[in-house]
Scaffold this active site. Structure first.
Site, short mmCIF file in Angstrom:
data_model
loop_
_atom_site.label_atom_id
_atom_site.label_comp_id
_atom_site.label_asym_id
_atom_site.label_seq_id
_atom_site.Cartn_x
_atom_site.Cartn_y
_atom_site.Cartn_z
N ASP A 49 5.47 1.11 0.07
CA ASP A 49 6.75 0.93 -0.64
C ASP A 49 6.65 -0.21 -1.65
O ASP A 49 7.58 -0.45 -2.43
CB ASP A 49 7.92 0.75 0.33
CG ASP A 49 7.78 -0.48 1.20
OD1 ASP A 49 6.72 -1.12 1.18
OD2 ASP A 49 8.76 -0.81 1.92
N ASP A 88 4.57 5.03 3.55
CA ASP A 88 5.53 4.05 4.07
C ASP A 88 6.92 4.68 4.22
O ASP A 88 7.38 5.39 3.33
CB ASP A 88 5.67 2.90 3.06
CG ASP A 88 5.09 1.60 3.58
OD1 ASP A 88 4.92 1.46 4.81
OD2 ASP A 88 4.82 0.72 2.74
N LYS A 118 3.96 4.79 8.02
CA LYS A 118 3.96 3.38 8.42
C LYS A 118 5.40 2.89 8.43
O LYS A 118 6.18 3.26 7.55
CB LYS A 118 3.12 2.53 7.46
CG LYS A 118 3.18 1.03 7.80
CD LYS A 118 2.13 0.24 7.07
CE LYS A 118 2.48 -0.16 5.66
NZ LYS A 118 3.70 -0.96 5.51
N GLU A 186 0.50 -8.81 8.56
CA GLU A 186 0.60 -9.44 7.24
C GLU A 186 0.90 -10.92 7.37
O GLU A 186 1.83 -11.32 8.09
CB GLU A 186 1.69 -8.74 6.40
CG GLU A 186 1.84 -9.34 5.02
CD GLU A 186 2.55 -8.44 4.01
OE1 GLU A 186 2.82 -7.25 4.32
OE2 GLU A 186 2.82 -8.93 2.89
O1 KIV Z 1 3.87 -1.50 0.80
C1 KIV Z 1 2.70 -1.90 0.91
O2 KIV Z 1 1.91 -1.83 -0.03
C2 KIV Z 1 2.29 -2.44 2.19
C3 KIV Z 1 0.94 -3.08 2.28
C4 KIV Z 1 0.92 -4.33 1.53
C5 KIV Z 1 0.49 -3.27 3.68
O3 KIV Z 1 3.02 -2.39 3.13
#
Ligand code: KIV
Length: 281
Positions: A49, A88, A118, A186
């Protein structure tokens, strides 16, 4: 009945089995051409995201919608053969209840053909991860700094220092016990990342979490030097494509103004001229 296309893409099961082995290479992608470039080298491609900030100019990931994730997910799908594709879940699409999460995760999978989703959050999201995993939706968890919670966390600061380490530890155990096949961590201190990587049975994928993790992930535009709005300490810029693009655009602008572009080799004459071996219809 026609045979389904044989797929050689990595599965969540194979990613989980890489625990403690060769580090997992993970990058984000949001478009077909970039997905193609990344697919040649990465184990996991995340349609993050972060697309909201790096491609759409949003101030945070909070304004990202399901429609944006589906659009970019479809584009990335067309560029992948080998890497595991993870999409995401955007802010507001899963936090309300496991059922809401299932509905939106199933939509992401059906419309983008991704193999996993995710979602951000530790212990409070464990029930949801269990619900999804039990219903055929592989989940990659995301703990530590969770950018969708930027307002609650008071900024993009490091998580799990001092006494706060126990909170991150509980989060990591809860999401792994609930069935996440991998855990993104993270912006947590190195010692904590090493300890949790040693404790969890599934791979940890670090972003600002040291080389102790089982793999690493970066935002593609950050590591290519294309996104300059901010430069977190944990990002290594492997190229300066933003600067290179800016120089190329400046040269083009100058050549147009000076009538040096287009040059004779870019111009069509009246009578077609065949190159050696070329047949002009
Ligand atoms: O949205 C994203 O790019 C992420 C990564 C940084 C893990 O969640």
């Amino acid at each position: 009945m026609s045979a389904a296309r044989e797929t050689k893409a990595l599965t969540p099961f194979e990613i989980a089995a890489r625990k403690g082995k060769t580090p997992l290479v993970c990058l984000t992608a949001y478009t077909t051409p970039v997905a193609r470039l990344v697919d040649a080298h990465a184990d996991i491609v995340l349609v993050g995201d972060s697309v909201g900030m790096v491609l759409h100019g949003l101030p945070s990931t909070l304004g990202v919608t399901m429609e944006m994730m589906i659009l970019h997910g479809k584009a990335v799908r067309r560029g992948l053969d080998r890497a595991l594709m993870v999409v995401d879940m955007p802010f507001g699409s899963y936090e309300e209840s496991p059922k809401q999460a299932f509905r939106n995760a199933a939509r992401l999978m059906a419309e983008t053909n991704c193999a996993a989703v995710k979602l951000e959050g530790g212990e409070p999201m464990a029930e949801t991860i269990r619900f999804l995993a039990a219903r055929g939706i592989p989940v990659m968890a995301h703990i530590g700094l969770t950018p969708q919670a930027v307002n609650a966390l008071g900024g993009y600061r490091i998580q799990g220092r001092g006494a706060d380490a126990e909170r991150i530890r509980s989060d990591s155990r809860a999401v792994a016990d609930a069935g996440a096949f991998a855990v993104v961590m993270e912006k947590v201190p190195e010692d904590l990342a090493r300890r949790l990587t040693g404790e969890l049975a599934v791979p940890t994928i670090g972003i600002g979490a040291s080389p102790a993790c089982d793999g690493q992930i970066l935002v593609i535009d950050d590591m290519l030097g294309l996104f300059g709005d901010f430069r977190p300490k944990f990002v290594k810029r492997y190229a300066e494509l933003g600067a290179a693009a800016s120089a190329a655009i400046a040269t083009y602008a100058q050549e147009v103004r000076e009538r040096r572009f287009p040059a004779s080799e870019h111009v069509f004459g009246d009578a077609p001229k065949a190159l050696p071996g070329e047949i002009i219809a």
